[in-house]
Motif scaffolding. Structure first.
Motif, mmCIF file in Angstrom:
data_model
loop_
_atom_site.group_PDB
_atom_site.id
_atom_site.type_symbol
_atom_site.label_atom_id
_atom_site.label_comp_id
_atom_site.label_asym_id
_atom_site.label_seq_id
_atom_site.Cartn_x
_atom_site.Cartn_y
_atom_site.Cartn_z
ATOM 1 N N PRO A 12 0.841 -1.202 0.000
ATOM 2 C CA PRO A 12 0.000 0.000 0.000
ATOM 3 C C PRO A 12 0.871 1.245 0.000
ATOM 4 N N CYS A 13 0.526 2.240 -0.801
ATOM 5 C CA CYS A 13 1.349 3.446 -0.891
ATOM 6 C C CYS A 13 0.472 4.697 -0.831
ATOM 7 N N TYR A 14 0.760 5.535 0.124
ATOM 8 C CA TYR A 14 0.064 6.816 0.184
ATOM 9 C C TYR A 14 1.114 7.918 0.246
ATOM 10 N N GLU A 16 4.031 8.190 -1.321
ATOM 11 C CA GLU A 16 5.314 7.541 -1.046
ATOM 12 C C GLU A 16 6.334 7.772 -2.158
ATOM 13 N N ASP A 51 -3.001 4.451 -2.856
ATOM 14 C CA ASP A 51 -4.186 4.766 -2.059
ATOM 15 C C ASP A 51 -4.549 6.251 -2.209
ATOM 16 N N ASN A 79 -8.508 8.161 -1.419
ATOM 17 C CA ASN A 79 -7.770 7.682 -0.254
ATOM 18 C C ASN A 79 -8.706 6.869 0.647
ATOM 19 N N HIS A 82 -5.164 2.947 4.980
ATOM 20 C CA HIS A 82 -4.215 1.836 4.927
ATOM 21 C C HIS A 82 -4.896 0.458 4.882
ATOM 22 N N GLN A 83 -5.796 0.200 5.825
ATOM 23 C CA GLN A 83 -6.423 -1.114 5.923
ATOM 24 C C GLN A 83 -7.209 -1.453 4.657
ATOM 25 N N ASP A 104 4.395 -2.776 4.122
ATOM 26 C CA ASP A 104 4.362 -1.325 3.935
ATOM 27 C C ASP A 104 5.425 -0.891 2.928
ATOM 28 N N ASP A 166 0.815 -5.210 9.778
ATOM 29 C CA ASP A 166 0.168 -5.804 8.613
ATOM 30 C C ASP A 166 1.155 -6.413 7.637
ATOM 31 N N LYS A 215 2.784 8.206 7.696
ATOM 32 C CA LYS A 215 1.466 8.618 7.216
ATOM 33 C C LYS A 215 0.429 8.327 8.293
ATOM 34 N N TYR A 216 0.917 7.987 9.486
ATOM 35 C CA TYR A 216 0.046 7.699 10.618
ATOM 36 C C TYR A 216 0.264 8.686 11.754
#
Ligand code: UDP
Ligand code: MG
Length: 328
Positions: A12-14, A16, A51, A79, A82-83, A104, A166, A215-216
Motif C-alpha cells: 500500500p502506498c500513500y 510515497e 491509495d 484515499n 491503509h487497511q 508497507d 500488517d 502517514k500515521y
C-alpha cells in the motif's frame, strides 16, 4: 523440495514518492534471489496499491510497470486508508497467486523475512505473521503506546498477535476466507486470526523509515486503536453497564440515607450528597450514551454496505484490466 510458489507482494502506498524507487529496486533484487533459489516462480509479482496519493506515486508506479513486468499497480480512486488499501490489493490479486504478502512501502519491515514466510507456506502454513523482535528504532512514545494497545486488546479478549502489524503472508485459501468478511470497519490484524487455518510467525527487526514521514499521525493512530477495540470487543460496553450498576447501588444507599436523615431531622444535610449523585449519574449516563452511540455508528456504517474500495486501474504484466471492484 517443493515447487516454486507464485507469490504476489502487495504494497500500500500513500504519498510515497520518496521511497518507491528504493523499495522497488530492493524488492526486485529480492525476487531475483528467490527466483534463483527456485523459491518463487518467474511470474511472481510486486503489486503497488496507490491509495489516492496526491504526489507522483502513481506516475512512479506506472513507469515501474512499464520497465519490468514483475511490477504491477492498482490505483484506488480515492484515499481509502491503509487497511482498505491492503484489503483492496489482496482481494484483487487473490485469484492470480498461490499466496500474497502484504508489506508497507517504507521498508520498515525487513523484506528478508519474505523468503522465510514463503518457506513456511511451502511447509503447509496458510497464514504467516511477521512479528517484530524489538522496537528500538521506534520513538519511545510509539513504543509505549503500541505496547499499551496490544495489552489493552488482549485484556478485552481480542485475538491478536503481539507486535505483529500488517506484514503477513496469506495463502489463496486464507484470502478466499477473508473475502467472506463483509464488515466495513476494517481491522485486518484482528480479522485474520479469526480466519483460522494453520499459522506461524517469522521474527525480524524493525528498521527506521528511510525516507518521507509517517502517514500515521497521532490522530490516525488513536482512531485506529479505538476502531480496533470497538470493532472487536464489547468489553467497553460491559464495563459501562457495571459502572451503571454500581452507580445505581450508590444511589439507593444515598436515598436510604436521605430518608433516614429526614426522619431523624437532619434534613438539610442532604444538599451536598444530592448534588454529588446528580452529577455522578449524569456523567455516567452521558458516557454510556456516547459509547452506545459508537456501536450504533458502526452498525450504521455496516448497514450501508458501501464498497470498501473502488479500483480505477489494475496493471498486471503490462496488461491493463478495468472495472474490478469490491463485491463483498
Ligand atoms: N498508507 C496508506 N494509506 C493511508 C496511510 C498510509 O496506504 O491513508 C500506507 C503507507 O504508504 C505505508 C503504510 O500504509 O506503506 C504504513 O504507513 P506508515 O509507514 O506511514 O505508518 P507507520 O509505519 O508510521 O505506522
Ligand atoms: Mg511505516
Amino acid at each position: 523440495m517443493s515447487n516454486p510458489t507464485k507469490l504476489y507482494v502487495v504494497v500500500p502506498c500513500y504519498n510515497e514518492e520518496e521511497v518507491l524507487n528504493e523499495t522497488s529496486s530492493q524488492m526486485l533484487a529480492l525476487f531475483g534471489d528467490m527466483q534463483a533459489d527456485s523459491l518463487i516462480t518467474e511470474d511472481s509479482r510486486i503489486i503497488f496499491v496507490d491509495d489516492g496519493s496526491k504526489d507522483k506515486t502513481w506516475e512512479i508506479i506506472d513507469s515501474l510497470t512499464k520497465k519490468d513486468p514483475t511490477f504491477g499497480g492498482i490505483k484506488l480512486a480515492h484515499n481509502a486508508g491503509h487497511q482498505n488499501a491492503v484489503f483492496a490489493g489482496l482481494m484483487t490479486v487473490k485469484d492470480d497467486c498461490d499466496c500474497a504478502v502484504s508489506i508497507d512501502a517504507d521498508l520498515q519491515d525487513d523484506i528478508l523475512a519474505i523468503p522465510k514466510m514463503v518457506e513456511k507456506y511451502q511447509s503447509g502454513c496458510e497464514v504467516v505473521y511477521g512479528v517484530r523482535n524489538k522496537r528500538d528504532t521506534d520513538t519511545f512514545f510509539k513504543r509505549t503506546t503500541a505496547v499499551a494497545f496490544y495489552k489493552l486488546m488482549e485484556l478485552m479478549g481480542v485475538k491478536i498477535v503481539f507486535n505483529h502489524a500488517d506484514f503477513r503472508l496469506m495463502s489463496r485459501r486464507a484470502l478466499e476466507a477473508l473475502a467472506n468478511y463483509p464488515e466495513r470497519n476494517m481491522f485486518l490484524r484482528g480479522m485474520v486470526p479469526t480466519v483460522g487455518f494453520k499459522s506461524d510467525c517469522v521474527y525480524y527487526d524493525r528498521h527506521e523509515r528511510f525516507a518521507g514521514e509517517s502517514k500515521y499521525p497521532l490522530k490516525k493512530m488513536l482512531s485506529f486503536a479505538f476502531d480496533g477495540i470497538t470493532s472487536f470487543s464489547i468489553s467497553p460496553i460491559r464495563a459501562i453497564t457495571v459502572l451503571g450498576t454500581i452507580a445505581c447501588i450508590i444511589a439507593v444507599i444515598m436515598a436510604i440515607y436521605t430518608i433516614v436523615s429526614k426522619i431523624i431531622g437532619h434534613a438539610d444535610a442532604g444538599w451536598a450528597s444530592v448534588m454529588l449523585s446528580l452529577w455522578f449519574i449524569g456523567g455516567v449516563q452521558l458516557l454510556s450514551i456516547g459509547l452506545i452511540g459508537e456501536y450504533i455508528g458502526k452498525m450504521y456504517k455496516e448497514v450501508k454496505r458501501r464498497p470498501r474500495f473502488i479500483i480505477e486501474a489494475y496493471i498486471n504484466g503490462g496488461e491493463k484490466r478495468e472495472n474490478i471492484s469490491d463485491k463483498g
